[in-house]
Design a protein around this motif. Sequence first.
Motif, PDB file in Angstrom:
ATOM      1  N   VAL A  79       0.849  -1.189   0.000  1.00 23.06           N
ATOM      2  CA  VAL A  79       0.000   0.000   0.000  1.00 23.06           C
ATOM      3  C   VAL A  79       0.885   1.240   0.000  1.00 23.06           C
ATOM      4  O   VAL A  79       1.904   1.295   0.696  1.00 23.06           O
ATOM      5  CB  VAL A  79      -0.926   0.030   1.233  1.00 23.06           C
ATOM      6  N   GLU A  80       0.496   2.231  -0.792  1.00 19.03           N
ATOM      7  CA  GLU A  80       1.236   3.502  -0.842  1.00 19.03           C
ATOM      8  C   GLU A  80       0.336   4.610  -0.292  1.00 19.03           C
ATOM      9  O   GLU A  80      -0.750   4.856  -0.834  1.00 19.03           O
ATOM     10  CB  GLU A  80       1.625   3.830  -2.279  1.00 19.03           C
ATOM     11  N   PRO A  81       0.727   5.278   0.801  1.00 16.06           N
ATOM     12  CA  PRO A  81      -0.093   6.376   1.328  1.00 16.06           C
ATOM     13  C   PRO A  81      -0.019   7.592   0.420  1.00 16.06           C
ATOM     14  O   PRO A  81       1.030   7.882  -0.170  1.00 16.06           O
ATOM     15  CB  PRO A  81       0.535   6.667   2.693  1.00 16.06           C
ATOM     16  N   CYS A  82      -1.127   8.299   0.317  1.00 18.30           N
ATOM     17  CA  CYS A  82      -1.178   9.429  -0.606  1.00 18.30           C
ATOM     18  C   CYS A  82      -2.197  10.450  -0.127  1.00 18.30           C
ATOM     19  O   CYS A  82      -3.303  10.094   0.299  1.00 18.30           O
ATOM     20  CB  CYS A  82      -1.550   8.918  -2.003  1.00 18.30           C
ATOM     21  N   PHE A  83      -1.830  11.723  -0.177  1.00 18.23           N
ATOM     22  CA  PHE A  83      -2.750  12.822   0.099  1.00 18.23           C
ATOM     23  C   PHE A  83      -2.989  13.597  -1.198  1.00 18.23           C
ATOM     24  O   PHE A  83      -2.039  13.935  -1.898  1.00 18.23           O
ATOM     25  CB  PHE A  83      -2.175  13.785   1.136  1.00 18.23           C
ATOM     26  N   ILE A  84      -4.240  13.865  -1.507  1.00 21.09           N
ATOM     27  CA  ILE A  84      -4.586  14.775  -2.597  1.00 21.09           C
ATOM     28  C   ILE A  84      -5.095  16.058  -1.964  1.00 21.09           C
ATOM     29  O   ILE A  84      -6.073  16.039  -1.203  1.00 21.09           O
ATOM     30  CB  ILE A  84      -5.659  14.190  -3.530  1.00 21.09           C
ATOM     31  N   VAL A  85      -4.425  17.170  -2.237  1.00 24.38           N
ATOM     32  CA  VAL A  85      -4.838  18.451  -1.662  1.00 24.38           C
ATOM     33  C   VAL A  85      -5.563  19.280  -2.703  1.00 24.38           C
ATOM     34  O   VAL A  85      -5.350  19.118  -3.915  1.00 24.38           O
ATOM     35  CB  VAL A  85      -3.628  19.241  -1.113  1.00 24.38           C
ATOM     36  N   GLU A  86      -6.442  20.153  -2.227  1.00 26.50           N
ATOM     37  CA  GLU A  86      -7.199  21.044  -3.097  1.00 26.50           C
ATOM     38  C   GLU A  86      -7.091  22.474  -2.587  1.00 26.50           C
ATOM     39  O   GLU A  86      -7.281  22.738  -1.401  1.00 26.50           O
ATOM     40  CB  GLU A  86      -8.677  20.640  -3.135  1.00 26.50           C
ATOM     41  N   TYR A 146      -4.990  21.187  -7.809  1.00 22.81           N
ATOM     42  CA  TYR A 146      -4.745  19.926  -7.118  1.00 22.81           C
ATOM     43  C   TYR A 146      -3.248  19.674  -6.932  1.00 22.81           C
ATOM     44  O   TYR A 146      -2.436  19.994  -7.794  1.00 22.81           O
ATOM     45  CB  TYR A 146      -5.350  18.762  -7.907  1.00 22.81           C
ATOM     46  N   GLY A 147      -2.908  19.079  -5.793  1.00 23.40           N
ATOM     47  CA  GLY A 147      -1.539  18.680  -5.521  1.00 23.40           C
ATOM     48  C   GLY A 147      -1.523  17.326  -4.842  1.00 23.40           C
ATOM     49  O   GLY A 147      -2.559  16.839  -4.381  1.00 23.40           O
ATOM     50  N   GLU A 148      -0.340  16.728  -4.766  1.00 22.46           N
ATOM     51  CA  GLU A 148      -0.227  15.395  -4.174  1.00 22.46           C
ATOM     52  C   GLU A 148       0.966  15.312  -3.242  1.00 22.46           C
ATOM     53  O   GLU A 148       2.039  15.831  -3.529  1.00 22.46           O
ATOM     54  CB  GLU A 148      -0.076  14.339  -5.272  1.00 22.46           C
ATOM     55  N   SER A 149       0.763  14.650  -2.105  1.00 23.16           N
ATOM     56  CA  SER A 149       1.836  14.341  -1.171  1.00 23.16           C
ATOM     57  C   SER A 149       1.917  12.834  -1.006  1.00 23.16           C
ATOM     58  O   SER A 149       0.916  12.181  -0.711  1.00 23.16           O
ATOM     59  CB  SER A 149       1.571  14.984   0.194  1.00 23.16           C
ATOM     60  N   SER A 150       3.126  12.287  -1.205  1.00 26.47           N
ATOM     61  CA  SER A 150       3.349  10.858  -0.983  1.00 26.47           C
ATOM     62  C   SER A 150       4.457  10.722   0.057  1.00 26.47           C
ATOM     63  O   SER A 150       5.639  10.653  -0.289  1.00 26.47           O
ATOM     64  CB  SER A 150       3.737  10.168  -2.294  1.00 26.47           C
ATOM     65  N   PRO A 151       4.114  10.702   1.348  1.00 34.20           N
ATOM     66  CA  PRO A 151       5.131  10.715   2.406  1.00 34.20           C
ATOM     67  C   PRO A 151       5.981   9.454   2.425  1.00 34.20           C
ATOM     68  O   PRO A 151       5.490   8.352   2.165  1.00 34.20           O
ATOM     69  CB  PRO A 151       4.301  10.846   3.685  1.00 34.20           C
ATOM     70  N   ALA A 186       3.173  19.221  -2.148  1.00 37.81           N
ATOM     71  CA  ALA A 186       1.748  19.158  -2.471  1.00 37.81           C
ATOM     72  C   ALA A 186       1.151  20.551  -2.619  1.00 37.81           C
ATOM     73  O   ALA A 186       0.356  20.815  -3.535  1.00 37.81           O
ATOM     74  CB  ALA A 186       1.002  18.369  -1.399  1.00 37.81           C
ATOM     75  N   ILE A 187       1.545  21.460  -1.719  1.00 39.71           N
ATOM     76  CA  ILE A 187       1.050  22.839  -1.789  1.00 39.71           C
ATOM     77  C   ILE A 187       1.599  23.532  -3.032  1.00 39.71           C
ATOM     78  O   ILE A 187       0.878  24.216  -3.762  1.00 39.71           O
ATOM     79  CB  ILE A 187       1.455  23.625  -0.522  1.00 39.71           C
ATOM     80  N   ASP A 188       2.891  23.367  -3.277  1.00 38.07           N
ATOM     81  CA  ASP A 188       3.533  23.977  -4.440  1.00 38.07           C
ATOM     82  C   ASP A 188       2.857  23.510  -5.731  1.00 38.07           C
ATOM     83  O   ASP A 188       2.559  24.318  -6.626  1.00 38.07           O
ATOM     84  CB  ASP A 188       5.019  23.581  -4.439  1.00 38.07           C
ATOM     85  N   ILE A 189       2.616  22.207  -5.833  1.00 39.35           N
ATOM     86  CA  ILE A 189       1.965  21.650  -7.031  1.00 39.35           C
ATOM     87  C   ILE A 189       0.563  22.238  -7.203  1.00 39.35           C
ATOM     88  O   ILE A 189       0.159  22.625  -8.306  1.00 39.35           O
ATOM     89  CB  ILE A 189       1.899  20.122  -6.939  1.00 39.35           C
ATOM     90  N   ALA A 190      -0.190  22.292  -6.107  1.00 38.83           N
ATOM     91  CA  ALA A 190      -1.566  22.801  -6.177  1.00 38.83           C
ATOM     92  C   ALA A 190      -1.597  24.269  -6.605  1.00 38.83           C
ATOM     93  O   ALA A 190      -2.471  24.686  -7.373  1.00 38.83           O
ATOM     94  CB  ALA A 190      -2.256  22.630  -4.826  1.00 38.83           C
ATOM     95  N   LEU A 191      -0.660  25.054  -6.115  1.00 38.93           N
ATOM     96  CA  LEU A 191      -0.587  26.467  -6.502  1.00 38.93           C
ATOM     97  C   LEU A 191      -0.329  26.611  -8.001  1.00 38.93           C
ATOM     98  O   LEU A 191      -1.007  27.379  -8.693  1.00 38.93           O
ATOM     99  CB  LEU A 191       0.528  27.169  -5.724  1.00 38.93           C
ATOM    100  N   HIS A 192       0.641  25.861  -8.497  1.00 40.17           N
ATOM    101  CA  HIS A 192       0.951  25.929  -9.922  1.00 40.17           C
ATOM    102  C   HIS A 192      -0.210  25.390 -10.766  1.00 40.17           C
ATOM    103  O   HIS A 192      -0.498  25.920 -11.841  1.00 40.17           O
ATOM    104  CB  HIS A 192       2.235  25.159 -10.228  1.00 40.17           C
TER     105      HIS A 192
END
Length: 226
Positions: A25-32, A41-46, A95-101
């Motif tokens: 399993v791969e943990p993943c956050f999708i931010v908006e 949208y951005g993504e964080s995969s810790p 994730a924040i940087d990606i969502a901003l762009h």
Amino acid sequence: MKFSYNFYELRLIHTFTIARSSRDVEPCFIVELEHDGIVGYGESSPSERYGENVQTVEEFFSKIDFSRFDDPFSLEDIVDHVNKIDKGNTSAKAAIDIALHDWIGRRLSIPLWKLWGLNEKKTPFTSFTIGIDVPSVIEQKVKEAEPYPILKVKVGVPNDEEIIKTIRKITDKTIRVDANEGWKSKEQALDKILWLEEQGVEFVEQPMPASDLEGMAWLKEHVHIP
């Protein structure tokens, strides 16, 4: 600006094994990030390897104060604020940087490569990763990766040669190798890499423990691929 996120557990088709761990399993956050009716949208995969997990990402997200900013076009100020909150937390910050762009691209109705003045035809190929496994499963993985021109192969285990030979029986695609620090001495790494050179490997990633800088420098002087 409205900020929200959702956590997902990505169930992998195959157990993903590298020299130091395995996971299904791969943990993943999708931010908006929402503003003016547009959502970026951005993504964080810790990664535990770099000091992050589900809890650290959620804690970091809770510290971000978007109320001080008028809109995502204040990108540099927002990123600076996010970076100063705490050290590390790189996937959460990304994730924040990606969502901003993403928001800016959507707001201007252009893809980011065009916003940055890049040539889409010069985009470098990325690689498809083949995790450590038994030969029969590796063969299956290589077949599933047929659309991808470059394979990144995980090694760093006793049967490294068997893994590469299995892949070379099927394809002559470009191979990049990642040992994930699995070779513990410079002599072992040297023997492995000299053999890999004969198999047409393009380069080797993380051949030795990251702390062994002297060993890495010695190794670089004794092999012929990056």
